[in-house]
Design an enzyme around this catalytic site. Sequence first.
Site, PDB file in Angstrom:
ATOM      1  N   HIS A  56       0.827  -1.196   0.000  1.00 30.74           N
ATOM      2  CA  HIS A  56       0.000   0.000   0.000  1.00 30.74           C
ATOM      3  C   HIS A  56       0.869   1.256   0.000  1.00 30.74           C
ATOM      4  CE1 HIS A  56      -3.890  -2.016   1.715  1.00 30.74           C
ATOM      5  NE2 HIS A  56      -3.470  -2.544   0.581  1.00 30.74           N
ATOM      6  N   GLU A  58       0.849   3.918   1.821  1.00 24.77           N
ATOM      7  CA  GLU A  58       1.332   4.356   3.123  1.00 24.77           C
ATOM      8  C   GLU A  58       2.581   3.574   3.546  1.00 24.77           C
ATOM      9  OE1 GLU A  58      -3.243   4.046   3.636  1.00 24.77           O
ATOM     10  OE2 GLU A  58      -1.701   3.292   2.269  1.00 24.77           O
ATOM     11  N   CYS A  83      -6.268   1.461   5.634  1.00 26.35           N
ATOM     12  CA  CYS A  83      -6.961   0.254   6.053  1.00 26.35           C
ATOM     13  C   CYS A  83      -6.539  -0.084   7.479  1.00 26.35           C
ATOM     14  CB  CYS A  83      -6.650  -0.898   5.102  1.00 26.35           C
ATOM     15  SG  CYS A  83      -4.925  -1.450   5.147  1.00 26.35           S
ATOM     16  N   CYS A  86      -2.752  -0.900   7.714  1.00 26.25           N
ATOM     17  CA  CYS A  86      -1.916   0.294   7.566  1.00 26.25           C
ATOM     18  C   CYS A  86      -2.006   1.176   8.810  1.00 26.25           C
ATOM     19  CB  CYS A  86      -2.317   1.077   6.327  1.00 26.25           C
ATOM     20  SG  CYS A  86      -1.750   0.337   4.766  1.00 26.25           S
TER      21      CYS A  86
END
Length: 238
Positions: A56, A58, A83, A86
């Site tokens: 992801h 992040e 999410c 994360c």
Amino acid sequence: MGEHWQYAGSGEYIPQDQFEENFDPSVLLSETHLLSELTWGGRPYKHWYENTEHCHAEIHFLENFSSKNGSCIITWYLSWSPCAECSARIADFMKENTNVKLNIHVARLYLHDDKHTRQGLRYLMKMKRVTIQIMTIPDYKYCWNTFLEDDGEDESDDYGGYAGVHEDEDESDDDDYLPTHFAPWIMLYSLELSCILQDFAPCLKIIQGNHMSPTFQLHVQDQEQKRLLEPANPWGAD
């Protein structure tokens, strides 16, 4: 400890079409894009990350962060909120880097009715050095003026790009960008984020139609919830 801020991602600037498509809160594209601005020692640096097949956006940022002495302010503009996984990684990152303050601005809320996702966001929002809010109209304008890809060559340095690259250029076209039509979605997502923070049941319902734009509906559970939810200002704080 590295002397320079190390980047590994998509680049310093996002193409205009990518920004317009992915940061529009009224549509539900699956990709996540992260525009980051890091201020260290009074000097800002910026970068653009996006999801890959195995990571992801992040996490791309966190894994390429190189700690240095002194206070650090990080500002993220995300097309989707983090999410649950994360959020946990971000929380661990903040515990390890006590000199960092993280301000997160999101265009949309990811899986906003999922229990674990809501818990992760709520935990982050309760950390002293983390803020999370829905992107306002001035935020969109700022990203447009700061992060959009330039036709000319970037005057970047060894640190991966100075945030003032576009400041001396003619930005008359940039001044015309003001997405006031985003206001309804900004207000709806802001109310839902308030529900998450106060541990209320979800008040936002999103219906994804086939080959149609999604439908957004607001459902306030009771009078107490209605009283505690403050109206959102799409222009940000007064």
